[in-house]
Write a protein that holds these residues in place. Structure first.
Motif, PDB file in Angstrom:
ATOM      1  N   VAL A  23       0.979  -1.232  -0.169  1.00 40.36           N
ATOM      2  CA  VAL A  23       0.062  -0.071   0.131  1.00 40.36           C
ATOM      3  C   VAL A  23       0.762   1.224   0.016  1.00 40.36           C
ATOM      4  O   VAL A  23       0.623   2.249  -0.719  1.00 40.36           O
ATOM      5  CB  VAL A  23      -0.930  -0.124   1.233  1.00 40.36           C
ATOM      6  CG1 VAL A  23      -1.631   1.422   1.297  1.00 40.36           C
ATOM      7  CG2 VAL A  23      -1.794  -1.183   1.081  1.00 40.36           C
ATOM      8  N   MET A  33       0.713   4.102  -3.202  1.00 39.51           N
ATOM      9  CA  MET A  33       0.249   5.282  -2.916  1.00 39.51           C
ATOM     10  C   MET A  33       1.406   6.304  -3.197  1.00 39.51           C
ATOM     11  O   MET A  33       1.353   7.251  -3.943  1.00 39.51           O
ATOM     12  CB  MET A  33       0.150   5.633  -1.452  1.00 39.51           C
ATOM     13  CG  MET A  33      -1.324   5.055  -0.804  1.00 39.51           C
ATOM     14  SD  MET A  33      -1.518   5.705   0.666  1.00 39.51           S
ATOM     15  CE  MET A  33      -1.640   7.472   0.491  1.00 39.51           C
ATOM     16  N   TYR A  42      -0.351  -5.709  -4.172  1.00 40.83           N
ATOM     17  CA  TYR A  42      -1.156  -4.727  -3.685  1.00 40.83           C
ATOM     18  C   TYR A  42      -0.623  -3.263  -4.185  1.00 40.83           C
ATOM     19  O   TYR A  42      -1.302  -2.294  -4.224  1.00 40.83           O
ATOM     20  CB  TYR A  42      -0.874  -4.777  -1.978  1.00 40.83           C
ATOM     21  CG  TYR A  42      -1.846  -5.752  -1.446  1.00 40.83           C
ATOM     22  CD1 TYR A  42      -2.927  -5.474  -0.829  1.00 40.83           C
ATOM     23  CD2 TYR A  42      -1.194  -7.354  -1.602  1.00 40.83           C
ATOM     24  CE1 TYR A  42      -3.664  -6.440  -0.426  1.00 40.83           C
ATOM     25  CE2 TYR A  42      -2.280  -8.284  -1.146  1.00 40.83           C
ATOM     26  CZ  TYR A  42      -3.363  -7.931  -0.566  1.00 40.83           C
ATOM     27  OH  TYR A  42      -4.421  -9.038  -0.017  1.00 40.83           O
ATOM     28  N   THR A  55      -3.224  -0.680  -5.618  1.00 41.68           N
ATOM     29  CA  THR A  55      -3.419   0.578  -4.809  1.00 41.68           C
ATOM     30  C   THR A  55      -3.030   1.902  -5.762  1.00 41.68           C
ATOM     31  O   THR A  55      -3.890   2.851  -5.796  1.00 41.68           O
ATOM     32  CB  THR A  55      -2.348   0.849  -3.432  1.00 41.68           C
ATOM     33  OG1 THR A  55      -2.620  -0.284  -2.598  1.00 41.68           O
ATOM     34  CG2 THR A  55      -2.494   1.997  -2.701  1.00 41.68           C
ATOM     35  N   THR A  91      -6.271   2.309  -8.166  1.00 43.98           N
ATOM     36  CA  THR A  91      -7.524   2.757  -7.483  1.00 43.98           C
ATOM     37  C   THR A  91      -7.160   4.034  -7.148  1.00 43.98           C
ATOM     38  O   THR A  91      -7.990   4.934  -7.122  1.00 43.98           O
ATOM     39  CB  THR A  91      -7.650   1.972  -6.483  1.00 43.98           C
ATOM     40  OG1 THR A  91      -6.658   1.648  -5.671  1.00 43.98           O
ATOM     41  CG2 THR A  91      -8.343   0.527  -6.991  1.00 43.98           C
ATOM     42  N   MET A  92      -5.824   4.573  -6.557  1.00 41.30           N
ATOM     43  CA  MET A  92      -5.800   5.942  -6.301  1.00 41.30           C
ATOM     44  C   MET A  92      -5.887   6.786  -7.277  1.00 41.30           C
ATOM     45  O   MET A  92      -6.428   8.080  -7.310  1.00 41.30           O
ATOM     46  CB  MET A  92      -4.165   5.880  -5.531  1.00 41.30           C
ATOM     47  CG  MET A  92      -4.158   5.531  -4.129  1.00 41.30           C
ATOM     48  SD  MET A  92      -5.178   6.575  -3.010  1.00 41.30           S
ATOM     49  CE  MET A  92      -4.041   8.141  -3.067  1.00 41.30           C
ATOM     50  N   PHE A 114      -7.546   8.213  -0.392  1.00 40.76           N
ATOM     51  CA  PHE A 114      -7.228   6.961   0.127  1.00 40.76           C
ATOM     52  C   PHE A 114      -8.448   5.957   0.493  1.00 40.76           C
ATOM     53  O   PHE A 114      -8.252   4.817   0.464  1.00 40.76           O
ATOM     54  CB  PHE A 114      -6.187   7.211   1.271  1.00 40.76           C
ATOM     55  CG  PHE A 114      -5.759   5.910   2.058  1.00 40.76           C
ATOM     56  CD1 PHE A 114      -4.711   5.064   1.471  1.00 40.76           C
ATOM     57  CD2 PHE A 114      -6.187   5.636   3.338  1.00 40.76           C
ATOM     58  CE1 PHE A 114      -4.227   3.876   1.955  1.00 40.76           C
ATOM     59  CE2 PHE A 114      -5.558   4.360   3.852  1.00 40.76           C
ATOM     60  CZ  PHE A 114      -4.708   3.700   3.294  1.00 40.76           C
ATOM     61  N   ALA A 171      -9.919   4.305  -2.213  1.00 39.77           N
ATOM     62  CA  ALA A 171      -9.046   3.323  -2.751  1.00 39.77           C
ATOM     63  C   ALA A 171      -8.903   2.037  -1.888  1.00 39.77           C
ATOM     64  O   ALA A 171      -8.295   1.023  -2.692  1.00 39.77           O
ATOM     65  CB  ALA A 171      -7.589   4.031  -3.160  1.00 39.77           C
ATOM     66  N   MET A 172      -9.152   2.040  -0.839  1.00 40.96           N
ATOM     67  CA  MET A 172      -9.053   0.804   0.202  1.00 40.96           C
ATOM     68  C   MET A 172     -10.016  -0.446  -0.098  1.00 40.96           C
ATOM     69  O   MET A 172      -9.770  -1.332   0.274  1.00 40.96           O
ATOM     70  CB  MET A 172      -9.013   1.470   1.567  1.00 40.96           C
ATOM     71  CG  MET A 172      -7.592   1.828   1.848  1.00 40.96           C
ATOM     72  SD  MET A 172      -6.115   1.010   1.409  1.00 40.96           S
ATOM     73  CE  MET A 172      -5.619   1.648  -0.148  1.00 40.96           C
ATOM     74  N   VAL A 214      -8.833  -3.113  -2.134  1.00 40.55           N
ATOM     75  CA  VAL A 214      -7.612  -3.636  -1.216  1.00 40.55           C
ATOM     76  C   VAL A 214      -8.254  -4.466  -0.291  1.00 40.55           C
ATOM     77  O   VAL A 214      -7.595  -5.522   0.220  1.00 40.55           O
ATOM     78  CB  VAL A 214      -6.670  -2.717  -0.713  1.00 40.55           C
ATOM     79  CG1 VAL A 214      -5.768  -3.192   0.279  1.00 40.55           C
ATOM     80  CG2 VAL A 214      -6.015  -1.803  -1.823  1.00 40.55           C
TER      81      VAL A 214
END
Length: 326
Positions: free
Chosen positions: A126, A130, A208, A212, A215-216, A244, A247-248, A251
């Protein structure tokens, strides 16, 4: 909400029943699996095999054998001269010990391996994802995605021996991985498992990091993010409170399934690092044709996966009420 939860639980129970039935047929009824002969050993006479078959109940019709197995899980049963209390998963052919007791003795190792690896690959994956999203197109982005490509291309049976050779046998920077109970010595527990954790984390964090990042970037391009920026909100709040959190969600879905898979059978990892967990027990039971242990490990893995799916569905139902209507 309760109706949604009940539907998911009933569906999970049905799936476990089907898996249990199919697994039972494969292990106990499939051609070439003479259960009584496997339990008796290689030097048994035909009379001994027949006696063992009667003690195990495998001379009964198939439906009755399966009913006895299911009944043992909920109410216990008698196998030969031994009473197996519920939940009864049978007795090992290898050491004549209750299968459940054997698995529970190995489970802390697998739990320790799983939880430590999860913490590491979440922090690494993650964090890099990010960083790559916030520094898109820059050196940090290329570094993170390079790590993701390299880590995702690795296999445990390659990376594990390499880490052992590099840090244990060549440089002697670390000791051979061992398991120490957490409450016995927390520091020794952590240092004894750091290499297996790193091995799993390097491979899993790659997925991941990519997830991440994507999606971010998707969240940062949403209209409401631009609106929030236009209102003067600082970058830190935009990234943490809005992008964030959104985006999780994927995940969290992947994490629930990964934890279930790791708990269900870290066979290769435990075999490579010689850790006495459930995964190594599964590998040993296959070599010894220990059918009760093999079936119990399969059911345990299935139970972890089904439970994880139910938990993820419930979490999504809280996040998005539209899910409850499906």
């Amino acid at each position: 909400m309760w109706g949604f939860l009940i539907r998911r639980v009933l569906g999970g129970i049905l799936i476990l029943f089907i898996i249990c039935a199919v697994t039972f047929m494969l292990f106990y009824v499939a051609p070439g699996h003479n259960v009584a002969k496997l339990a008796c050993g290689k030097t048994c006479t035909p009379q001994s095999v027949a006696q063992v078959a009667h003690q195990l109940g495998v001379d009964k019709p198939v439906w009755q054998q399966f009913a006895d197995y299911l009944g043992g899980i909920f109410a216990g049963r008698t196998i030969g001269q031994n009473h197996c209390p519920a939940p009864c998963l049978g007795y090992s052919f290898r050491n004549d010990q209750p299968v459940l007791e054997t698995i529970l003795g190995r489970l802390p190792v697998t739990l320790s391996l799983t939880l430590g690896a999860v913490v590491l690959f979440l922090i690494i994956g993650v964090g890099l994802g990010m960083l790559a999203a916030l520094r898109r197109g820059k050196a940090a982005d290329r570094f993170a995605m390079g790590f993701a490509v390299l880590g995702g291309a690795q296999q445990i049976f390659v990376l594990g021996p390499f880490l052992l050779f590099l840090f244990v046998y060549s440089t002697h920077l670390m000791n051979v991985p061992t398991y120490t109970p957490f409450f016995g010595n927390p520091l020794k527990w952590a240092t004894g498992l750091i290499l297996p954790w790193c091995c799993l984390a390097i491979i899993t964090a790659a997925y991941y990091a990519r997830l991440t990042r994507s999606t971010m970037l998707e969240m940062l391009s949403e209209d409401y993010i631009r609106t929030v920026r236009a209102k003067g909100m600082g970058n830190a709040n935009v990234y943490v409170k809005h992008a964030f959190r959104g985006a999780m969600s994927p995940v969290a879905t992947l994490l629930g399934l990964d934890i279930a898979v790791l708990l269900g059978g870290a066979i290769i990892t435990e075999t490579v690092f010689d850790l006495p967990g459930v995964g190594q027990l599964a590998a040993t039971s296959v070599q010894d044709s220990d059918l009760p242990v093999m079936m119990a490990v399969v059911l345990l893995g299935a139970a972890f996966v089904v439970t994880a799916n139910i938990v993820v569905d419930v979490v999504y139902a809280f996040i998005d009420p539209r899910v409850r209507l499906r």
